[in-house]
Design a protein around this motif. Structure first.
Motif, mmCIF file in Angstrom:
data_model
loop_
_atom_site.group_PDB
_atom_site.id
_atom_site.type_symbol
_atom_site.label_atom_id
_atom_site.label_comp_id
_atom_site.label_asym_id
_atom_site.label_seq_id
_atom_site.Cartn_x
_atom_site.Cartn_y
_atom_site.Cartn_z
ATOM 1 N N ASN A 72 -21.059 -7.294 16.298
ATOM 2 C CA ASN A 72 -20.874 -8.712 16.610
ATOM 3 C C ASN A 72 -20.363 -8.901 18.034
ATOM 4 O OD1 ASN A 72 -21.750 -10.154 14.342
ATOM 5 N ND2 ASN A 72 -19.823 -9.759 13.244
ATOM 6 N N SER A 113 -18.662 -8.996 8.878
ATOM 7 C CA SER A 113 -18.771 -7.725 9.598
ATOM 8 C C SER A 113 -20.200 -7.225 9.599
ATOM 9 C CB SER A 113 -17.824 -6.692 8.997
ATOM 10 O OG SER A 113 -18.418 -6.125 7.844
ATOM 11 N N LYS A 114 -20.969 -7.655 8.603
ATOM 12 C CA LYS A 114 -22.375 -7.254 8.574
ATOM 13 C C LYS A 114 -23.237 -8.206 9.392
ATOM 14 C CE LYS A 114 -22.575 -6.063 3.840
ATOM 15 N NZ LYS A 114 -23.482 -6.018 2.695
ATOM 16 N N LEU A 133 -6.658 8.550 2.830
ATOM 17 C CA LEU A 133 -6.649 8.206 1.402
ATOM 18 C C LEU A 133 -6.795 9.466 0.556
ATOM 19 C CD1 LEU A 133 -8.833 4.950 1.344
ATOM 20 C CD2 LEU A 133 -6.374 5.127 0.975
ATOM 21 N N HIS A 160 -3.442 14.060 -10.697
ATOM 22 C CA HIS A 160 -4.071 12.926 -11.379
ATOM 23 C C HIS A 160 -5.531 12.736 -10.974
ATOM 24 C CE1 HIS A 160 -2.603 11.421 -7.524
ATOM 25 N NE2 HIS A 160 -3.749 10.771 -7.539
ATOM 26 N N ALA A 192 -3.510 11.435 0.625
ATOM 27 C CA ALA A 192 -2.471 10.803 -0.196
ATOM 28 C C ALA A 192 -2.818 10.885 -1.676
ATOM 29 C CB ALA A 192 -2.279 9.356 0.219
ATOM 30 N N GLN A 203 -16.295 3.569 -7.762
ATOM 31 C CA GLN A 203 -15.676 2.489 -6.991
ATOM 32 C C GLN A 203 -15.527 2.942 -5.547
ATOM 33 O OE1 GLN A 203 -12.033 1.344 -9.006
ATOM 34 N NE2 GLN A 203 -13.250 0.151 -10.454
ATOM 35 N N LEU A 204 -16.205 2.223 -4.652
ATOM 36 C CA LEU A 204 -16.198 2.634 -3.251
ATOM 37 C C LEU A 204 -15.103 1.908 -2.475
ATOM 38 C CD1 LEU A 204 -20.028 2.643 -2.467
ATOM 39 C CD2 LEU A 204 -18.574 4.520 -3.296
ATOM 40 N N ILE A 205 -14.270 2.685 -1.798
ATOM 41 C CA ILE A 205 -13.319 2.108 -0.862
ATOM 42 C C ILE A 205 -13.937 2.304 0.516
ATOM 43 C CG2 ILE A 205 -10.903 2.041 -0.153
ATOM 44 C CD1 ILE A 205 -11.166 2.060 -3.182
ATOM 45 N N VAL A 206 -14.306 1.199 1.147
ATOM 46 C CA VAL A 206 -15.052 1.294 2.397
ATOM 47 C C VAL A 206 -14.101 1.215 3.586
ATOM 48 C CG1 VAL A 206 -16.948 0.318 3.722
ATOM 49 C CG2 VAL A 206 -16.962 0.176 1.233
ATOM 50 N N SER A 243 0.739 3.780 -3.038
ATOM 51 C CA SER A 243 -0.053 4.977 -2.771
ATOM 52 C C SER A 243 0.467 6.123 -3.629
ATOM 53 C CB SER A 243 0.049 5.347 -1.289
ATOM 54 O OG SER A 243 -0.448 6.653 -1.097
ATOM 55 N N ARG A 244 -0.453 7.024 -3.983
ATOM 56 C CA ARG A 244 -0.065 8.152 -4.828
ATOM 57 C C ARG A 244 1.078 8.936 -4.207
ATOM 58 N NH1 ARG A 244 -1.743 8.327 -10.171
ATOM 59 N NH2 ARG A 244 -3.812 7.419 -10.272
ATOM 60 N N SER A 245 1.161 8.909 -2.882
ATOM 61 C CA SER A 245 2.273 9.624 -2.243
ATOM 62 C C SER A 245 3.459 8.686 -1.991
ATOM 63 C CB SER A 245 1.814 10.304 -0.958
ATOM 64 O OG SER A 245 0.642 9.753 -0.465
ATOM 65 N N ASP A 269 -5.095 8.983 -3.077
ATOM 66 C CA ASP A 269 -5.411 7.637 -3.551
ATOM 67 C C ASP A 269 -6.878 7.486 -3.956
ATOM 68 O OD1 ASP A 269 -2.844 6.665 -3.328
ATOM 69 O OD2 ASP A 269 -3.078 6.204 -1.202
ATOM 70 N N TYR A 278 0.834 -1.197 0.000
ATOM 71 C CA TYR A 278 0.000 0.000 0.000
ATOM 72 C C TYR A 278 0.872 1.251 0.000
ATOM 73 C CZ TYR A 278 -2.868 3.753 1.842
ATOM 74 O OH TYR A 278 -3.478 4.959 2.015
ATOM 75 N N GLN A 297 -9.263 6.764 7.986
ATOM 76 C CA GLN A 297 -8.588 6.158 6.838
ATOM 77 C C GLN A 297 -9.057 6.825 5.550
ATOM 78 O OE1 GLN A 297 -6.137 4.378 6.463
ATOM 79 N NE2 GLN A 297 -6.271 3.236 4.552
ATOM 80 N N GLY A 340 -8.860 -2.838 -1.628
ATOM 81 C CA GLY A 340 -9.950 -1.980 -1.192
ATOM 82 C C GLY A 340 -11.318 -2.652 -1.214
ATOM 83 N N ILE A 373 -13.395 -3.340 -3.532
ATOM 84 C CA ILE A 373 -14.360 -2.557 -4.310
ATOM 85 C C ILE A 373 -15.280 -3.497 -5.087
ATOM 86 C CG2 ILE A 373 -14.637 -0.867 -6.142
ATOM 87 C CD1 ILE A 373 -11.768 0.088 -5.472
ATOM 88 N N TYR A 417 -21.755 2.630 3.801
ATOM 89 C CA TYR A 417 -21.796 1.456 2.948
ATOM 90 C C TYR A 417 -22.767 0.420 3.489
ATOM 91 C CZ TYR A 417 -20.414 -2.368 0.016
ATOM 92 O OH TYR A 417 -20.429 -3.395 -0.885
ATOM 93 N N GLY A 463 -19.726 -3.317 11.967
ATOM 94 C CA GLY A 463 -20.286 -4.669 11.982
ATOM 95 C C GLY A 463 -19.592 -5.544 13.001
ATOM 96 N N ALA A 464 -18.259 -5.472 13.002
ATOM 97 C CA ALA A 464 -17.504 -6.297 13.939
ATOM 98 C C ALA A 464 -17.839 -5.900 15.369
ATOM 99 C CB ALA A 464 -16.011 -6.148 13.682
ATOM 100 N N LYS A 504 -12.834 6.822 -7.884
ATOM 101 C CA LYS A 504 -12.711 6.150 -6.599
ATOM 102 C C LYS A 504 -13.136 7.092 -5.486
ATOM 103 C CE LYS A 504 -9.311 2.614 -7.595
ATOM 104 N NZ LYS A 504 -8.979 2.793 -9.017
#
Ligand SMILES: Nc1ncnc2c1ncn2[C@@H]1O[C@H](COP(=O)(O)OP(=O)(O)OP(=O)(O)O)[C@@H](O)[C@H]1O
Ligand SMILES: [Mg+2]
Lengths: 234, 272, 240
Positions: free
Chosen positions: B181, A197-198, B68, B232, B71, B56-59, A86-88, B73, A82, B64, A179, A181, B35, B177-178, B27
């Motif tokens: 739980n 987790s759900k 992202l 970018h 950075a 595109q989802l980064i969950v 990463s972009r950085s 990303d 990662y 964090q 990720g 996705i 989510y 979720g965790a 992204k």
């Protein structure tokens, strides 16, 4: 446990209905893992053999490092990849983070030491057997490696399959660099983590059963192709 | 070692497919709570139709998500932690902040309700009741907006951080979720966003005990990543997505989104 | 002779082989000339295998020199070795015999044609397609001989090649070796089999306790050995 039996039923339902999302996820899992294992084998198998036939100063150290790398937590590999992608990070311009390629890179790093290490052990035994003959026939180092890999191929399949097993079940690293996705980098293991987790334990169990089924199917297919189970052969 | 040509061919092809980009994609880092609401499953296909855009989802947790964004990303973030968002913007990492909608946090706990949260008069009162009865409480304990919210509620209720290092307070260090739980396994109280709770499949003996205090409202905001720092990033697409998110079609879908018959979100974007 | 320059004679002078300080062999002074069939004899543990391996360059020496008429790399390519316990590659019999040719660049098809020819000559025609590690002990030794001769070596070392063979197979191998000798291959062979030595040897090297006690033309060795150890050995007595 209730979740286990419903999990089984869920798995059957998913397989029978050939859920298109599921198919996509399974195919991506296979694509990522098979590519990663193929690349890791291309590096790891010759490396394992090379370490056997070459005596050099840091040989023992190299082998120890390989063995230690086998125990590297995937999450650490994930974090490392990662930070690199990463972009950085240093390779940010490639724009590879959160793509299947990033997942492949992480898995190659995770399984390559395993494949190299197991193949090193296998090849070492074969080398002890072949040593005198190959030296007597004046085989070059490259030829020795080639012959050992070829004649040891049936045993080396074990190394490759061990790599496959580790890669297909890996979640920590590919979660970080892929990720998870939907429709892009979601694979079986990350789906399982997500569903757990759900609190969707049955669904997660169902996916887990499918994962195991896929892994067994791949193992059987490889064994059949390589005819290891045929009694007449070695 | 000789393998059939086809094998290498396929491998190379697989790599190529893996790297080749698809048409238009963007992204976005979103929080777990968003989510888990399932709203994205409803919105993304419509966005794809309308804008021909793959979102595109980064969950991840809010912290964090912000990292992202910093950075570069991701192209934009959708989070819910006002303070952290302001710091992010002050650092010049985002172009601007756009309110989209809010939902709310709810108190979940065991049906037996030892702290009698059902009779709480406010969020602060609910927190105090848990502390007073030393009832088990499961906390995210991670870098999320939900955890930040929880901490601010403890402060508002006059409970010091030291009081939380006790045997009834359990920091899961994990996603919503965790943590649910964990709460389900321990029969503990837990603060959750409503959507994650409604979609949660392992409720066990837990139920919703308290909600409704306006301090529990949870504002979601959309922040495009600053292209001056990261040339970018796809600013055009990020802005197109923003325009869509605050538009009438999004409002219609968001405001009417239900889980188990319950409305979840209040759309409060301001159109210009 | 296969044309070109010859790698013979082979000269050993003052050769010593040690393992962790323990001396196994030497000092040895010896010349292997261009023609003949030399048999190396001596009791178990005498140093026969060690001597052959030293000559072939498989064992590092701790002192002295081993010199071929040409430089070592070129010399190695014109030697072949049949080991005391045959090394079976995990391949079919025909592929195992063809292996040295393919290794040195011959195309697979021609190599296999020659391998089949050699397999038949040593009496392995019936197991061509069998897995080499699975054939019988005697067949393995025949395979090793065929694999050694297929590349037409200028000198062939054999370490008890007939140890596992019955009388008939022994004669078959002997015939093959004689043919090779006539075709110009220099042969150096360790054996315990006195009858075989009498049938084949042009001269005998008698090794005992890591030292060469006699280097003699064969008939002289069998009829008028000089040392008491050699005499005892020829008579089949226990050599002290
Ligand atoms: N690598 C080694 N390490 C220690 N001792 C060795 C080694 N190789 C050979 N020896 C010893 O050197 C001596 C000579 O061994 P060698 O194998 O040359 O005997 P040989 O004449 O071929 O015997 P045989 O008839 O039993 O084959 C033996 O005492 C053997 O134990
Ligand atoms: Mg011996």
């Amino acid at each position: 446990m209730d979740s286990i039996s419903t999990g089984l039923m869920e798995a059957f339902r998913l397989i029978l209905t050939l859920d298109s999302d599921l198919v996509e996820i399974v195919l991506l899992s296979l694509q990522v893992t098979v590519t990663a294992v193929a690349i890791a084998s291309l590096i790891g198998l010759p490396l394992g053999a090379w370490l056997v036939v070459n005596r050099f100063r840091f040989r023992r150290l190299t082998i120890s490092v390989l063995n230690a790398l086998m125990g590297l937590p995937p999450v650490v590999v994930g974090l490392f990849v990662y930070l690199m992608l990463s972009r950085s990070g240093p390779f940010g311009v490639l724009g590879l983070l959160f793509t299947p390629t990033a997942m492949i890179i992480a898995q190659v790093i995770i399984v390559m030491p395993l494949i190299a290490s197991i193949s090193h052990q296998t090849i070492r035994d074969l080398w002890a057997e072949y040593h005198d003959l190959l030296i007597s026939l004046n085989a070059s180092h490259a030829q020795r490696i080639k012959v050992l890999l070829w004649d040891g191929r049936r045993a080396l399949i074990t190394a490759v399959l061990a790599g496959f097993g580790r890669a297909i079940g890996e979640v920590g690293a590919i979660m970080i660099v892929g990720g998870n996705i939907d429709h892009a980098t979601r694979v079986l293991t990350t789906s399982i983590a997500l569903e757990t987790s759900k609190g969707n334990f049955a669904f997660a169990m169902g996916l887990g059963i499918i994962l195991i089924t896929v892994a067994i199917a791949v193992n059987l297919a490889i064994h059949t192709i390589s005819k290891t189970e045929r009694a007449s052969t070695w | 070692m000789k393998l059939p040509f086809n094998f290498w061919h396929a491998t190379v092809a697989a790599l190529f497919i893996a790297t080749s980009a698809q048409a238009a994609e963007i992204k976005v880092a979103v929080t777990t709570s968003f989510y888990n609401s399932g709203l994205s499953d409803l919105l993304l296909p419509v966005i794809k139709d309308d804008l021909d855009l793959d979102v595109q989802l980064i969950v991840v947790g809010t912290g964090q998500a912000l990292r992202l964004g910093k950075a570069g990303d991701v192209d934009a973030i959708l989070v819910h932690s006002r303070k952290a968002e302001d710091t992010f913007l002050a650092g010049g990492f985002g172009t601007h902040r756009r309110k989209i909608m809010y939902n709310d946090f709810v108190f979940i706990g065991p049906v037996s309700d030892p702290a009698v949260l059902a009779k709480a008069s406010s969020a602060s009162d609910a927190m105090q009741r848990i502390k007073a009865t030393a009832s088990s409480f499961a906390s995210r304990g991670d870098d999320s907006g939900t955890y930040k919210k929880e901490l601010s509620l403890w402060v508002a209720a006059g409970v010091a951080a030291d009081d939380l290092s006790t045997n009834w307070y359990h920091a899961a260090g994990a996603g919503m979720g965790a943590t649910l739980n964990v709460a389900s396994g321990m029969n503990a109280y837990v603060l959750s966003d409503r959507a994650s709770w409604l979609n949660f499949g392992n409720k066990g003996d837990l139920e919703l005990l308290y909600a409704g205090d306006p301090t529990l409202f949870n504002q979601y905001a959309y922040i495009p990543v600053n292209p001056e720092l990261h040339p970018h990033v796809k600013t055009d697409l990020a802005l197109a997505l923003e325009t869509w998110l605050v538009g009438p079609k999004a409002e219609e879908l968001i405001a009417n989104y239900r889980i188990n018959g319950e409305l979840l979100f209040t759309f409060n974007a301001v159109r210009n | 002779m296969v044309g070109g320059t010859t790698i013979l004679p082979l000269e050993l002078s003052g050769v010593i082989a040690r393992v962790r300080g323990k001396q196994l062999l030497g000092p040895i002074d010896l010349t292997i000339g261009a023609t003949g069939l030399t048999v190396v004899m001596g009791p178990n543990g005498a140093g026969k295998t060690t001597l052959l391996r030293v000559m072939h360059g498989l064992r590092r020496i701790s002192g002295g020199t081993v010199n071929w008429a040409v430089e070592d790399g070129a010399a190695r390519r014109k030697q072949a070795f049949v080991f005391q316990s045959p090394i079976m590659m995990r391949r079919r019999v025909i592929d195992s015999i063809a292996f040295p040719l393919i290794l040195h660049g011959m195309d697979r098809k021609s190599a296999k044609i020659r391998a089949e020819d050699w397999a038949i000559r040593v009496g392995l025609g019936h197991v061509l397609q069998d897995w080499a590690p699975m054939i019988s002990g005697g067949e393995k030794q025949k395979l090793a001989v065929a694999r050694a001769l297929i590349s037409a070596p200028e000198i062939l070392f054999l370490d008890e090649p007939c140890a596992n063979l019955d009388g008939r197979s022994t004669r078959e191998i002997e015939a093959v070796l004689k043919q090779a000798e006539h075709a110009g291959t220099r042969i150096v062979m360790a054996t315990h089999n006195l009858g075989q030595a009498r049938r084949l040897a042009s001269d005998v090297i008698f090794v005992h306790g890591g030292k060469i006690l006699e280097i003699t033309p064969a008939d002289r060795f069998f009829n008028e050995a000089k040392t008491p150890q050699a005499k005892a050995f020829v008579q089949g007595d226990i050599v002290e």
